[in-house]
Design a protein around this motif. Structure first.
Motif, PDB file in Angstrom:
ATOM      1  N   ALA A 214       0.890  -1.347  -0.048  1.00  0.00           N
ATOM      2  CA  ALA A 214      -0.021   0.201   0.062  1.00  0.00           C
ATOM      3  C   ALA A 214       0.848   1.320   0.048  1.00  0.00           C
ATOM      4  O   ALA A 214       2.028   1.222   0.423  1.00  0.00           O
ATOM      5  CB  ALA A 214      -0.782   0.108   1.236  1.00  0.00           C
ATOM      6  N   GLY A 215       0.271   2.452  -0.517  1.00  0.00           N
ATOM      7  CA  GLY A 215       1.208   3.229  -0.554  1.00  0.00           C
ATOM      8  C   GLY A 215       1.468   3.921   0.814  1.00  0.00           C
ATOM      9  O   GLY A 215       2.501   4.630   1.196  1.00  0.00           O
ATOM     10  N   ASN A 216       0.392   4.044   1.595  1.00  0.00           N
ATOM     11  CA  ASN A 216       0.598   4.075   3.101  1.00  0.00           C
ATOM     12  C   ASN A 216       0.970   2.763   3.773  1.00  0.00           C
ATOM     13  O   ASN A 216       0.072   1.939   4.087  1.00  0.00           O
ATOM     14  CB  ASN A 216      -0.629   4.905   3.783  1.00  0.00           C
ATOM     15  N   ARG A 217       2.307   2.640   4.124  1.00  0.00           N
ATOM     16  CA  ARG A 217       2.540   1.250   4.449  1.00  0.00           C
ATOM     17  C   ARG A 217       2.271   0.840   5.819  1.00  0.00           C
ATOM     18  O   ARG A 217       2.156  -0.154   6.196  1.00  0.00           O
ATOM     19  CB  ARG A 217       4.381   1.144   4.394  1.00  0.00           C
ATOM     20  N   MET A 218       1.371   1.889   6.430  1.00  0.00           N
ATOM     21  CA  MET A 218       1.107   1.293   7.820  1.00  0.00           C
ATOM     22  C   MET A 218      -0.288   0.530   7.776  1.00  0.00           C
ATOM     23  O   MET A 218      -0.934  -0.304   8.481  1.00  0.00           O
ATOM     24  CB  MET A 218       0.320   2.684   8.424  1.00  0.00           C
ATOM     25  N   LYS A 219      -0.921   0.305   6.219  1.00  0.00           N
ATOM     26  CA  LYS A 219      -1.835  -0.354   6.021  1.00  0.00           C
ATOM     27  C   LYS A 219      -1.431  -1.855   5.564  1.00  0.00           C
ATOM     28  O   LYS A 219      -2.194  -2.638   5.424  1.00  0.00           O
ATOM     29  CB  LYS A 219      -2.856   0.372   4.923  1.00  0.00           C
ATOM     30  N   ALA A 220      -0.218  -2.126   5.116  1.00  0.00           N
ATOM     31  CA  ALA A 220       0.375  -3.025   4.608  1.00  0.00           C
ATOM     32  C   ALA A 220       0.536  -4.212   5.477  1.00  0.00           C
ATOM     33  O   ALA A 220       0.810  -4.222   6.698  1.00  0.00           O
ATOM     34  CB  ALA A 220       1.584  -2.880   4.022  1.00  0.00           C
ATOM     35  N   LEU A 221       0.044  -5.415   5.006  1.00  0.00           N
ATOM     36  CA  LEU A 221       0.344  -6.666   5.841  1.00  0.00           C
ATOM     37  C   LEU A 221       1.754  -7.262   5.789  1.00  0.00           C
ATOM     38  O   LEU A 221       2.590  -6.714   4.971  1.00  0.00           O
ATOM     39  CB  LEU A 221      -0.394  -7.686   5.061  1.00  0.00           C
ATOM     40  N   GLU A 222       2.037  -7.949   6.894  1.00  0.00           N
ATOM     41  CA  GLU A 222       3.379  -8.277   7.199  1.00  0.00           C
ATOM     42  C   GLU A 222       3.723  -9.712   6.160  1.00  0.00           C
ATOM     43  O   GLU A 222       2.705 -10.325   5.751  1.00  0.00           O
ATOM     44  CB  GLU A 222       3.784  -8.721   8.616  1.00  0.00           C
ATOM     45  N   ALA A 223       4.838 -10.042   5.882  1.00  0.00           N
ATOM     46  CA  ALA A 223       5.172 -11.231   4.987  1.00  0.00           C
ATOM     47  C   ALA A 223       4.500 -12.368   5.316  1.00  0.00           C
ATOM     48  O   ALA A 223       3.766 -13.091   4.581  1.00  0.00           O
ATOM     49  CB  ALA A 223       6.748 -11.401   4.788  1.00  0.00           C
ATOM     50  N   PRO A 224       4.484 -12.804   6.766  1.00  0.00           N
ATOM     51  CA  PRO A 224       3.774 -13.817   7.130  1.00  0.00           C
ATOM     52  C   PRO A 224       2.533 -14.097   6.969  1.00  0.00           C
ATOM     53  O   PRO A 224       1.745 -15.100   6.643  1.00  0.00           O
ATOM     54  CB  PRO A 224       4.332 -14.102   8.813  1.00  0.00           C
ATOM     55  N   GLN A 225       1.694 -13.017   7.141  1.00  0.00           N
ATOM     56  CA  GLN A 225       0.469 -12.969   7.036  1.00  0.00           C
ATOM     57  C   GLN A 225      -0.005 -12.779   5.249  1.00  0.00           C
ATOM     58  O   GLN A 225      -1.018 -13.744   5.155  1.00  0.00           O
ATOM     59  CB  GLN A 225      -0.086 -11.357   7.165  1.00  0.00           C
TER      60      GLN A 225
END
Length: 371
Positions: A214-225
């Motif tokens: 996501a452009g706003n990385r606060m919204k991004a899921l982590e790699a394990p997810q």
């Protein structure tokens, strides 16, 4: 604040000058929308409305540079002005905007309000000065509202795209149901379609896009997810998984490709530019991701989407497609990201809404969509 004070001191003369301009005929409109991709896509009905109701007018869009490739494909926009890298910072930024308005505009519609783009149209003597009015973090910009000829207040619980369209009443348009129901728009390039057909030729169907960032990385899921999501979709459906993201997401894409069955993963991260991306998304049977620009692009193209909102406020903005599935966070602190208050860092430092994302519900929604 000095610019605001000087404006109030000069206000009588500025009002008099603006009043002498013809308000009846609108030959040129400037729409200021400097937000990022998802916000731009969600406000494309504004440009469609102007094109349909003012067919003879020149419609100019002042945009953040990231949205230029998308805007260039829309026939509702005649010309694009790109916001400088430094924005409106200091007197130089305000003088730049004053120079743009010096070309002569009959109306300015501000969809990304701040003190500068509320004041400068008044300085330039634009006869119709229209803006949406923020419901949060108003600051000193609120003191500039009297310099508008029309302000459309954004209200909690209303989609921002509706507020943006309703603001067109300040430009003289009758805001009726046909305008309010205009779809979001994204153009598909013919060259992109050819490239997509070649990419998907012989690939196992159906096709599920998985947005990795996501452009706003606060919204991004982590790699394990993301791995859990991808594995669940591959195990519970017969779909091929199309990984979608920018070059930033390539390391995660490589992890997923190595961990999942060969032949079921197509990695496109960093390989499609923004102008081409709509063509790739248009070929999907479903798109799953967080609240990001790619999600809104897929939704505008009629692709069924599964959107996990995370910190984002679904009352302000969400996919509107008939087959869109919107999944909210169950955390008490969510939503914390709104149309006029969108932090890029978790204020609690925990990102609880992402850490505790309902991955099983997202997978189930994808399965349901494909069935």
């Amino acid at each position: 604040m000095i610019y605001l004070l000087l404006t109030w001191l000069a206000a009588p003369w500025l009002w008099w000058r603006a009043s002498r301009r013809n308000k009846n005929e609108i030959r040129r409109v400037l729409v200021i929308q400097t937000a990022k991709i998802g916000d731009f896509v969600a406000t494309t009905p504004v440009f469609s409305a102007l094109r349909s109701r003012l067919p003879q007018a020149e419609i100019v869009a002042l945009l953040h540079s990231v949205n230029v490739p998308l805007a260039e494909g829309l026939n509702s926009i005649d010309r694009i002005v790109t916001l400088p890298p430094g924005g409106y910072k200091g007197w130089a930024g305000k003088r730049w905007l004053l120079g743009v308005l010096g070309e002569g505009y009959d109306a300015v519609l501000v969809l990304s309000p701040n003190l500068t783009n509320l004041l400068v149209p008044f300085w330039a003597g634009v006869p119709r000065r229209v803006a949406v009015l923020a419901d949060r973090r108003q600051g000193s910009a609120r003191l500039a509202w009297p310099f508008l000829t029309h302000g459309e207040a954004h209200r909690s619980g209303a989609l921002f795209r509706e507020t943006a369209v309703r603001a067109l009443s300040g430009v003289g348009l009758v805001v009726d149901a046909p305008l309010l129901n205009l779809p979001n728009s994204v153009a598909v390039l013919a060259a992109g379609e050819v490239r997509r057909q070649a990419l998907f030729s012989g690939v196992q169907q159906p096709l599920v896009g998985l947005g990795l960032g996501a452009g706003n990385r606060m919204k991004a899921l982590e790699a394990p997810q993301l791995l859990e999501l991808a594995r669940g979709i591959v195990e519970q459906t017969s779909a091929s998984l199309v990984l979608i993201g920018t070059a930033v997401d390539q390391p995660i894409a490589a992890e997923l490709t190595a961990a999942l069955p060969a032949g079921r993963i197509i990695d496109t991260t960093g390989q499609w530019n923004l102008a081409e991306l709509p063509a790739l998304l248009a070929g999907l049977d479903c798109f799953a991701g967080v609240d990001s620009g790619a999600t809104y692009m897929a939704d505008a193209l009629g692709v069924p989407v599964v959107d996990f909102m995370g910190p984002a406020d679904a009352d302000d903005q969400r996919p509107i497609g008939a087959r869109a599935i919107v999944i909210l966070s169950g955390e008490a602190c969510a939503p914390c990201s709104h149309a006029f208050d969108a932090p890029y860092r978790c204020r609690l430092g925990s990102r609880a809404c992402i850490v505790n994302a309902p991955l099983a519900a997202i997978i189930a929604a994808v399965v349901k969509t494909l069935r």
